[in-house]
Design a protein around this motif. Structure first.
Motif, PDB file in Angstrom:
ATOM      1  N   LYS A 160       3.526   5.847  -3.955  1.00  0.00           N
ATOM      2  CA  LYS A 160       4.745   6.461  -4.483  1.00  0.00           C
ATOM      3  C   LYS A 160       4.606   6.733  -5.971  1.00  0.00           C
ATOM      4  O   LYS A 160       3.794   6.122  -6.653  1.00  0.00           O
ATOM      5  N   ARG A 161       5.461   7.630  -6.448  1.00  0.00           N
ATOM      6  CA  ARG A 161       5.475   7.870  -7.898  1.00  0.00           C
ATOM      7  C   ARG A 161       6.181   6.709  -8.580  1.00  0.00           C
ATOM      8  O   ARG A 161       7.176   6.187  -8.071  1.00  0.00           O
ATOM      9  N   PRO A 162       5.690   6.275  -9.747  1.00  0.00           N
ATOM     10  CA  PRO A 162       6.378   5.176 -10.438  1.00  0.00           C
ATOM     11  C   PRO A 162       7.742   5.617 -10.937  1.00  0.00           C
ATOM     12  O   PRO A 162       7.967   6.779 -11.246  1.00  0.00           O
ATOM     13  N   PHE A 163       8.632   4.629 -10.994  1.00  0.00           N
ATOM     14  CA  PHE A 163       9.991   4.912 -11.434  1.00  0.00           C
ATOM     15  C   PHE A 163      10.104   4.984 -12.951  1.00  0.00           C
ATOM     16  O   PHE A 163      11.118   5.397 -13.470  1.00  0.00           O
ATOM     17  N   THR A 164       9.084   4.495 -13.651  1.00  0.00           N
ATOM     18  CA  THR A 164       9.199   4.311 -15.086  1.00  0.00           C
ATOM     19  C   THR A 164       9.527   5.609 -15.806  1.00  0.00           C
ATOM     20  O   THR A 164       8.953   6.650 -15.503  1.00  0.00           O
TER      21      THR A 164
ATOM     22  N   ASN B 270       3.769   1.455  -1.347  1.00  0.00           N
ATOM     23  CA  ASN B 270       4.315   1.597  -2.693  1.00  0.00           C
ATOM     24  C   ASN B 270       3.284   2.131  -3.665  1.00  0.00           C
ATOM     25  O   ASN B 270       3.641   2.737  -4.664  1.00  0.00           O
ATOM     26  N   LEU B 271       2.012   1.883  -3.367  1.00  0.00           N
ATOM     27  CA  LEU B 271       0.952   2.383  -4.260  1.00  0.00           C
ATOM     28  C   LEU B 271       0.944   3.904  -4.284  1.00  0.00           C
ATOM     29  O   LEU B 271       0.630   4.508  -5.301  1.00  0.00           O
TER      30      LEU B 271
ATOM     31  N   LEU C  14       0.834  -1.202   0.000  1.00  0.00           N
ATOM     32  CA  LEU C  14       0.000   0.000   0.000  1.00  0.00           C
ATOM     33  C   LEU C  14       0.870   1.254   0.000  1.00  0.00           C
ATOM     34  O   LEU C  14       0.552   2.243  -0.664  1.00  0.00           O
TER      35      LEU C  14
END
Lengths: 406, 218
Positions: free
Chosen positions: B19-23, B16-17, B14
């Motif tokens: 957080k901003r994605p690293f992509t 990690n949900l 949760l």
């Protein structure tokens, strides 16, 4: 020529059905309007399942991406919303291979039989006030009976593929389904006892307090059992891609594979609907007479989010852990819940056999405490008994210890 | 309480949900590249090249092929050889940069790009024409003079051959090292590579160029 439905018809409570029936009945014979109205409802329900599956697939892929700090599919359409349609189009245009040694008819029938339970289940779910297709008075029994069909479909798929991985997957899938059927049925009995009815509409009406609070143990067992029956990730031994290529759908491709996927993801949506109806108060909410569908969809989204969340978190269980979870953990919990609920209902109900809202609050308190205690107790009891083996040096080499380099 | 680990696991996902994605959406967004990046679009300044083939000798994979012929125009100006073939078989290159380190006159530079995918192995050879025509965006790998000047190959103009050396232009004028200083006949621009085509003109022989050289460089 006009047809009027008799009030004792099981479909009388469905406004859409009655409207179509009477509209068509003004120009055509009654039996044709009966069929036409049925086709309209079927069209709505089938599309509800397929669209629900499409939306769920998209939401799951995006959300799991975000759980993993990725983005998820976002190339096709705004925010990637067309991704499920692109997937389906791709699968439709792919070659549909039937293995030469497969049992052709069963191979063809298995995906259809797999999708059928998900659609059939929707027939009794009340989306809003008076909006169930058929308000059966044995609704919960019907749901349990229909969901059991999927084990037959899985066995059909695995057996007809003539592939050992598919057969292993099917055997595992059926074992899991049969094991988890027991605690799921037993925990639903508690709900039925509190609600005093098996009709889903009555269960929704009975939830002055959502059964989430009145039957917490039952909700826990039901969620775990249902996610096992749906072959969702912590319990997906039947299609474990690291062990059995793809389990029972190893040999499927093209449209049949699309149907199997639609059945799996549509199954999650319908299971969420059942959870919402039985435990979260269904369409109940502010302005429920008008906004019932909205509250229903909102709650379905929340339950589906929990399924996605669990899938994003846990690794797959071993088959023995899975069986131990069903028989040593969920089954005792559901029996205890059943027993406690029976006692509570027996002592708290009034002379008409009805539970007042204060009685429900008392049950809430008792059951919450009971649930926490039971989960702790049985959780510690099924803790893994096998301790990691410490290496013992052989008799002649007693001077060696682990990690020492000679 | 047993099972708290599972709850902790749920909370981890949760967290990690939120957080901003690293992509990094690659074709649209790019990570910032270091100026010293060793890319595959080799930059070659023909004007600086003497054809000594140090790069070919130092290449551990032997993927650089150089064919030279004696220059008949101006040996005294350092123009000893004329380059006929300069092939770098990029498909086998491991981008160690030894060729660039070996070049005595700063004629060869690592490139700054990495998007030269091709459909066949034959197309993975950078030829002399390609090297001549390419945009000169040299990487600052092993070229501290570029890095200390703050040059970033991903921004700004292509570099001129007079600007990329580790020595000053005046030093080159005095030492006559490494480059063709005089425009060839028929060409108004000394640093243009078109001058190479006129080097075989019959009115120039070695002695004439040798005699004329000291006056021109003073």
């Amino acid at each position: 020529m006009s047809c009027v439905m008799s009030p004792d018809n099981v479909l009388y409570g469905t406004p859409v059905y009655r409207f179509v029936y009477e509209l068509v009945g003004t120009v055509l014979p009654c039996w044709i309007s009966y069929v036409a109205a049925g086709l309209v409802i079927m069209f709505i329900l089938v599309n509800a399942v397929l669209m629900g599956a499409a939306v769920f697939v998209f939401a799951e892929r995006r959300l799991i991406g975000r759980f993993h700090n990725r983005i998820g599919p976002n190339r096709w359409g705004p925010f990637g919303t067309f991704q499920p349609f692109a997937d389906v189009l791709k699968l439709i245009f792919k070659e549909d291979i039937t293995p030469a040694a497969a049992d052709k008819i069963v191979f063809l029938a298995a995906p259809i039989a797999m999708l059928a339970p998900a659609i059939l289940m929707l027939a009794v779910v009340p989306f809003a006030k008076n909006t169930a297709l058929a308000d059966l008075n044995v609704g919960i029994l019907y749901i349990l009976a229909v969901t059991s069909l999927s084990s037959v479909a899985i066995l059909m798929a695995g057996w007809s593929s003539n592939n050992r991985y598919a057969m292993f997957g099917a055997a595992r899938g059926v074992a899991v389904l049969i094991s988890y059927e027991v605690p799921v049925v037993l925990c639903l009995l508690g709900v039925v006892m509190v609600a005093g009815s098996m009709s889903l509409a009555d269960v929704v009406e009975a939830q002055a307090i959502p059964f989430l609070l009145v039957q917490p143990l039952a909700l826990f067992v039901f969620l775990a059992g249902v996610s096992a029956e749906l072959n969702r990730t912590p319990f997906d031994v039947a299609e474990a891609e690291s062990e059995l290529v793809a389990g029972y759908h190893t040999e499927y491709s093209g449209v049949k594979f699309a149907l199997i996927q639609a059945a799996e993801f549509g199954g999650v949506v319908t299971a969420s609907m059942v959870v919402v109806t039985l435990f979260l108060g269904g369409w109940a909410g502010p302005l429920a007479d008008y906004l019932g569908w909205f509250w229903f969809l909102l709650k379905v989204g929340a339950v589906a989010f929990i399924f996605i969340w669990v899938r994003a978190t846990y690794p797959r269980l071993r088959i023995d852990q899975l069986m131990a979870f069903a028989w040593k953990f969920l089954l005792p919990l559901s029996i205890i819940n059943l027993f406690a609920t029976a006692l509570e209902v027996f002592f708290l109900r009034d002379s008409q056999g009805v539970l007042a809202i204060n009685d429900l609050w008392i049950m809430t308190g008792i059951n919450l405490a009971l649930g926490a205690g039971c989960i702790a107790l049985f959780g510690s009891m099924i803790r893994e008994k096998i301790k990691p083996v410490t290496w013992q040096p052989a008799a002649g080499t007693a001077s060696l210890t682990v990690g020492e380099v000679t | 309480m047993y099972g708290m680990g599972m709850v902790k696991g749920l909370l981890v996902t949760l967290k990690n949900l939120t957080k901003r994605p690293f992509t990094v959406q690659y074709p649209e967004e790019r990570l910032k590249q270091h100026p010293r990046f060793r890319g595959e679009e080799f930059v070659w300044y023909e004007e600086r090249c003497t054809g000594c083939a140090s790069c070919a000798k130092f290449c551990p994979l032997g993927i650089i092929k150089i064919v030279t012929s004696p220059s008949e125009t101006a040996p005294a100006q350092g123009d000893k050889y004329r380059l006929e073939v300069f092939d770098i078989e990029i498909a086998r290159c491991m981008f160690c940069g030894l060729c660039v380190e070996a070049c005595p006159y700063d004629a060869l530079f690592m490139g700054s790009g990495f998007e030269q995918s091709q459909y066949s192995r034959k197309e993975m050879v950078i030829g002399i024409d390609q090297l001549r025509q390419a945009d000169k965006h040299p990487s600052t790998f092993f070229r501290p003079q570029l890095e200390s000047a703050g040059y970033d190959p991903h921004q700004g103009q292509p570099l001129h051959w007079k600007d990329v050396g580790r020595e000053s232009w005046r030093w080159h004028l005095q030492e006559k090292a490494g480059m063709r200083l005089e425009p060839a006949p028929g060409s108004g621009n000394g640093d243009s590579i078109e001058a190479v085509d006129d080097l075989n003109s019959p009115d120039l022989d070695g002695t004439a160029a040798d005699a004329g050289a000291p006056e021109q460089t003073q």
